[in-house]
Design a protein around this motif. Structure first.
Motif, mmCIF file in Angstrom:
data_model
loop_
_atom_site.group_PDB
_atom_site.id
_atom_site.type_symbol
_atom_site.label_atom_id
_atom_site.label_comp_id
_atom_site.label_asym_id
_atom_site.label_seq_id
_atom_site.Cartn_x
_atom_site.Cartn_y
_atom_site.Cartn_z
ATOM 1 N N ALA A 79 0.830 -1.209 0.000
ATOM 2 C CA ALA A 79 0.000 0.000 0.000
ATOM 3 C C ALA A 79 0.864 1.258 0.000
ATOM 4 O O ALA A 79 0.504 2.277 -0.585
ATOM 5 C CB ALA A 79 -0.936 -0.002 1.205
ATOM 6 N N ARG A 80 2.018 1.185 0.645
ATOM 7 C CA ARG A 80 2.907 2.348 0.677
ATOM 8 C C ARG A 80 3.670 2.531 -0.621
ATOM 9 O O ARG A 80 4.437 3.470 -0.765
ATOM 10 C CB ARG A 80 3.917 2.203 1.816
ATOM 11 C CG ARG A 80 3.344 2.498 3.176
ATOM 12 C CD ARG A 80 4.436 2.541 4.223
ATOM 13 N NE ARG A 80 5.452 3.542 3.890
ATOM 14 C CZ ARG A 80 6.039 4.336 4.779
ATOM 15 N NH1 ARG A 80 5.727 4.242 6.037
ATOM 16 N NH2 ARG A 80 6.957 5.194 4.411
ATOM 17 N N GLY A 81 3.501 1.611 -1.557
ATOM 18 C CA GLY A 81 4.119 1.778 -2.866
ATOM 19 C C GLY A 81 5.336 0.917 -3.110
ATOM 20 O O GLY A 81 5.976 1.033 -4.154
ATOM 21 N N PRO A 97 1.470 5.154 -4.745
ATOM 22 C CA PRO A 97 1.177 4.649 -3.401
ATOM 23 C C PRO A 97 -0.192 5.109 -2.917
ATOM 24 O O PRO A 97 -0.750 6.080 -3.444
ATOM 25 C CB PRO A 97 2.271 5.281 -2.537
ATOM 26 C CG PRO A 97 2.856 6.386 -3.329
ATOM 27 C CD PRO A 97 2.579 6.113 -4.772
ATOM 28 N N LEU A 98 -0.718 4.416 -1.935
ATOM 29 C CA LEU A 98 -1.926 4.882 -1.260
ATOM 30 C C LEU A 98 -1.512 5.731 -0.057
ATOM 31 O O LEU A 98 -0.383 5.653 0.407
ATOM 32 C CB LEU A 98 -2.764 3.699 -0.787
ATOM 33 C CG LEU A 98 -3.454 2.892 -1.893
ATOM 34 C CD1 LEU A 98 -4.180 1.691 -1.285
ATOM 35 C CD2 LEU A 98 -4.431 3.758 -2.672
ATOM 36 N N ALA A 380 -4.054 -9.552 0.041
ATOM 37 C CA ALA A 380 -3.164 -8.642 0.785
ATOM 38 C C ALA A 380 -2.662 -7.509 -0.101
ATOM 39 O O ALA A 380 -1.790 -6.755 0.302
ATOM 40 C CB ALA A 380 -1.984 -9.381 1.432
ATOM 41 N N LEU A 381 -3.194 -7.419 -1.329
ATOM 42 C CA LEU A 381 -2.751 -6.387 -2.259
ATOM 43 C C LEU A 381 -3.911 -5.434 -2.536
ATOM 44 O O LEU A 381 -4.901 -5.817 -3.150
ATOM 45 C CB LEU A 381 -2.274 -7.016 -3.576
ATOM 46 C CG LEU A 381 -1.208 -8.114 -3.421
ATOM 47 C CD1 LEU A 381 -0.954 -8.802 -4.758
ATOM 48 C CD2 LEU A 381 0.081 -7.526 -2.865
ATOM 49 N N ALA A 382 -3.787 -4.188 -2.092
ATOM 50 C CA ALA A 382 -4.863 -3.212 -2.253
ATOM 51 C C ALA A 382 -4.755 -2.564 -3.633
ATOM 52 O O ALA A 382 -4.444 -1.396 -3.762
ATOM 53 C CB ALA A 382 -4.786 -2.163 -1.151
ATOM 54 N N SER A 383 -5.001 -3.353 -4.655
ATOM 55 C CA SER A 383 -4.884 -2.806 -6.013
ATOM 56 C C SER A 383 -6.267 -2.566 -6.586
ATOM 57 O O SER A 383 -7.085 -3.468 -6.624
ATOM 58 C CB SER A 383 -4.089 -3.764 -6.905
ATOM 59 O OG SER A 383 -4.848 -4.906 -7.192
ATOM 60 N N GLY A 384 -6.529 -1.344 -7.036
ATOM 61 C CA GLY A 384 -7.847 -1.016 -7.591
ATOM 62 C C GLY A 384 -7.779 -0.634 -9.056
ATOM 63 O O GLY A 384 -8.779 -0.216 -9.629
#
Lengths: 643, 265
Positions: A79-81, A97-98, A380-384
């Motif tokens: 999430a931090r990139g 990154p988010l 576990a991967l916050a990919s949108g």
């Protein structure tokens, strides 16, 4: 000599394991708390901060079974990139990154499948002594397919209330939960960096009567100084009011703050936004008030479809129906089919309407919520992003090249396919800086919005004296000082409300087609009404409104190579809009929907990347207009009081 | 004789005895001491069970609930001990994997709680300087144009004075902002263009972006020497991860050195 070396070394390993979870020694207090007074804040919220409030890791009972082997730390790094290696081996990285993340593992059976998988077979056989559990255990050890089968059965069992006791009894799972929670809140503090990245503590509470999805993501404002005093709340057969009690007692005992975000209601078969109490009795104002306080924001779009509205509910909305296919068929495990009469209790727009109607009866609006998107990814991967879709769960990470066309059923029934999945959405929060306190408070005051993945910046201010000339000056200041932002409330002043609306495209994404205002109100006879206004669009002089609606923006998507061009649409849309159908004393809400030009969906990227052809409905669905939904601004009759 | 460094760690001594007892009981399939057929649930143990209940349910257990909890504890204990007695842990692939993972995790756990001293972190920071050297602060002014022609036109008459451009919801001025933040707000394309400009009072460009074209006056671009204090947390996280890997390896090597491995050729 050698022998004693071994003994000592092994000994040191063993005891350290025992001492292993005492927590973190020397962290900057800025990280362990809510982040107040840690960074310099802007005068007004200066940009949307992007995040995912709904991410699962290998601690989730289903995610582990689906195969994920990435844990909370991988999730935070991603999430931090940073680049991480996905469970199925691909290198994974976000293009940007988010700003924040809520790891929302299921509180029920937290870590349970991982513990089961790791247990010796005799233990499962003897001590747990449950045939079903033993069968799942064996399936899980057979390989990925067996494991996915076991988890599909497990979810169905959870939905049907037939989960074996070792999974469903929160007290029995306490020890595991305690270890995981204590480790996790320490980890979150280590990754929480005011001004750069916010790591929220949270969990998903998995209420699911008869398979109707009533899950809630619970999100804490506080750091481990407060969250270590409690454990995640479990119990899938409880009543939602017990969750709110748990939340209230947390706030009372620690002085902290917590909120709950209802899961996208589209799989609830009408139960997420009922006109009554959960037991069918008439709703009380106490219940309505508690719900409004505990649940200020609702998730309306995510991988498992979009829940803004359904074409059945909004027949005059030509843009209705995004992300509805497949998901409209029934509840989560498809054990119960949906009928159209259920939709009003499942979709957000009708829920906002029901809120107005209930407010008229009770004096309190239980459904005065803001809207966000999230992923609900179980990898576990916050990919949108469409061109970077890592799948709903590990079984359909990109390593599975056939994922778009395969049936994706939970349980054993037919009906849903890979291409029904969306790539997932994100939550945007207008805050004065990136800290737990600032972002949480934005959620609390509903100054948040949903997108289906792209990062467009959307602002809306409501007031009574805005004019077109406000755009020439500092209109953001004007908005905050002479009006209210999204999530706010206006009190009827006898004149029509006016809105300053600005939608700026995603800097690295597609141009915008149009911005719309969705108005909902209760008419003089008490009936709920809705209307969608096109308020500003690209090339307005060349795209007149006709009897069939606005002239479409066009389509530049090349189906053969999954590309598009920004030769149509606009980089920014702005307007000052006054409600032409205002009637004095009306109870109403207004939210903005921003529509992008057509772009390829993840399915088209897959087809091009892996060299196969999409067919039929999947092909037709391979290009879509992504969008954003702001939280509403409410117009309340004089003397109606605040929600 | 001189002991190796690790053997002088107080922690190692502290735990030695307990571990040896543990090993004696669980390794080598030794018969379980008959005395271990005694299961004692004393007041402490009961309090522990009650507390566990309370933390989840938010209230103290009733007598019946506590009794049930104790009964479950006893049942697990009996079956666990009998399983060991029967050697059911032997030759079970999952037990084997589980114990291997536990050994690995034990080494990690030490790193999880280790409290790094400042010097150690600083050294790690120096060794991995490139990982943290991305801090770049920029200050600039920009004027936006929706068409390239308009931007070129404006550029041709621009001098050092005011240039307003067309309205867009982007900051006109940016003061000492992190470059990463520019990438987020203005997009990749603009950030690349900005990186190629010269510092100075003159308008430059047009620089293309996802929005259109921009004339830019780049007041300053300061590479900020990676400052240990601002990235300390990241350094600590990375240090911890590196430690975990190292400890696993070191723990393994210590154990491995006691074995003679004979592989048939």
């Amino acid at each position: 000599m050698h022998k004693s070396w071994v003994g000592l070394a092994a000994a040191s390993l063993m005891t350290i394991a025992v001492a292993g979870c005492s927590g973190d020694a020397a962290l900057d207090p800025a990280q362990t708390g809510d982040g107040e007074n840690t960074i310099e804040l802007a005068e007004f919220p200066d940009r949307p901060y992007w995040g995912d409030t709904h991410l699962h890791t290998d601690n989730s009972i289903d995610a582990f079974g689906f195969g994920v082997r990435l844990g909370p730390e991988d999730a935070l790094r991603f999430a931090r990139g940073e680049e991480v290696t996905a469970t199925t081996g691909a290198k994974a990285r976000l293009s940007r990154p988010l700003d924040f993340l809520v790891i929302a593992d299921h509180s029920d059976g937290l870590g349970a499948t991982r513990r089961l998988y790791d247990a010796p077979r005799w233990y499962v056989d003897w001590v747990i002594g449950d045939e079903t559990v033993l069968r799942w255990y064996d399936l899980m050890h057979e390989g990925p397919e067996g494991s996915q089968q076991a988890i599909a059965e497990l979810i169905t069992a959870a939905a049907n209330g037939t989960l074996p006791e070792s999974f469903s009894d929160p007290e029995q799972a306490r020890e595991g939960t305690e270890d995981i929670w204590n480790t996790q809140i320490g980890l979150l503090d280590r990754y929480n960096e005011p001004g750069v990245f916010t790591a929220f503590a949270g969990f998903e509470w998995t209420l699911m009567p008869d398979g109707n999805n009533l899950h809630r993501v619970v999100m804490f404002r506080d750091g481990s100084d407060k969250t270590r005093k409690i454990l995640p709340f479990g119990g899938i057969d409880a009543d939602v009011q017990q969750l709110w009690e748990y939340m209230a007692s947390y706030e009372k005992e620690t002085g902290g703050n917590v909120l709950a975000i209802p899961h996208n209601g589209n799989l609830s078969n009408g139960l997420m936004f009922e006109m009554t109490m959960p037991d069918g009795s008439p709703m009380t104002s106490e219940y309505a008030a508690r719900r409004a306080k505990a649940e200020p924001v609702v998730e309306v779009t995510q991988i498992k479809g979009d829940g803004e509205t359904h074409p059945f509910l909004s027949p005059n909305d030509e843009m209705a129906g995004f992300g509805v296919k497949g998901w409209e068929l029934g509840n989560l495990p498809l054990t119960l089919r949906s009928t159209p009469d259920m939709y009003a209790g499942s979709y957000a727009r009708s829920a906002l309407l029901r809120g107005l109607s209930l407010e008229q009866q009770l004096g309190v609006n239980p459904y005065a919520f803001g809207m966000i998107g999230s992923t609900d990814s179980h990898t576990a991967l916050a990919s949108g992003d469409e061109d970077n879709f890592f799948g709903k769960h590990t079984g359909n990470e990109p390593a599975n090249q056939g994922r778009a066309m395969e049936p994706q059923n939970l349980g054993t029934r037919e009906g849903r396919f890979g291409w029904h999945y969306l790539a997932g959405g994100y939550a945007a929060a207008w805050a004065r800086g990136n800290t737990r306190a600032e972002i949480f408070d934005a959620f609390k005051r509903r100054e948040v919005y949903a997108t289906t993945g792209p990062r467009m910046s959307v602002r809306v201010f409501g007031g009574f004296d805005f004019s077109a000339s406000d755009w020439d000056g500092d209109w953001v200041r004007a908005g905050y000082t002479r009006g209210v932002p999204m999530g706010g409330e206006l009190t009827d002043a006898g004149t029509a409300p006016t809105f300053l609306i600005s939608a700026l495209k995603d800097p690295d994404g597609a141009n915008l087609d149009r911005a719309q205002v969705v108005k909902g109100w209760v008419d003089a006879s008490g009936a709920m009404q809705e209307r969608v206004y096109d308020v500003v669009w690209s090339d307005m002089d060349k795209r007149p409104r006709t009897a069939r609606g606005l002239t479409p923006v066009g389509d530049t998507v090349n189906r053969a190579d999954a590309t598009y061009t920004n030769t149509i649409g606009a980089p920014e849309l702005r307007t000052t809009w006054t409600d032409p159908d205002y009637a004095a004393g009306q109870r109403a809400f207004y939210y903005v929907r921003v529509i992008e030009i057509p772009t390829p969906r993840w399915t088209l990227f897959d087809a091009v990347r892996f060299g196969f052809e999409l067919t039929g409905d999947a092909l037709e669905d391979a290009v879509a207009q992504e969008r954003a939904y702001t939280s509403p601004i409410w117009l309340k009759p004089k003397g109606a009081g605040a929600t | 004789m001189k002991l190796p460094d690790w053997a002088r760690e107080p922690l190692v001594h502290f735990i030695g005895l307990g571990a040896l007892v543990y090993l004696a009981l669980t390794w080598g399939g030794m018969p379980v001491d008959p005395a271990s057929r005694m299961i004692r649930v004393d007041a402490d143990q009961k309090a522990q069970l009650a507390l566990g209940f309370e933390r989840v349910m938010g209230r103290a257990p009733t007598d019946a609930e506590l009794d049930a909890r104790i009964e479950r504890y006893v049942r697990e204990e009996v079956l666990y001990r009998e399983a060991l007695r029967l050697g059911l842990d032997q030759g079970d692939a999952v037990v084997r994997q589980r114990l291997v993972a536990k050994m690995d995790m034990s080494a990690s756990a030490a790193a999880e709680v280790a409290d790094p001293d400042e010097a150690e972190l600083r050294a790690f920071f120096e060794e991995n300087a490139s990982r943290y050297a991305d801090a770049l602060l920029v200050s600039f002014e920009q004027a936006y144009f929706s068409s390239e022609a308009a931007a070129r036109n404006a550029m041709s008459r621009a001098n050092g004075g005011e240039e307003t451009g067309e309205p867009i919801s982007l900051p006109r001025r940016v003061e000492n902002e992190r470059f990463a933040e520019i990438q987020i707000r203005f997009g990749e394309q603009f950030a690349r263009g900005l990186a190629a400009l010269d510092q100075g009072a003159q308008w430059q460009g047009p620089v293309p972006s996802g929005f259109g074209w921009h004339l830019v006056r780049l007041q300053s671009r300061k590479p900020v020497a990676a400052d240990f204090d601002t990235v300390r947390d990241r350094v600590e996280n990375d240090w911890r991860n590196a430690q975990i890997e190292q400890r696993k390896q070191r723990a393994y090597e210590i154990l491995r050195s006691a074995y003679r491995v004979d592989i048939a050729r």
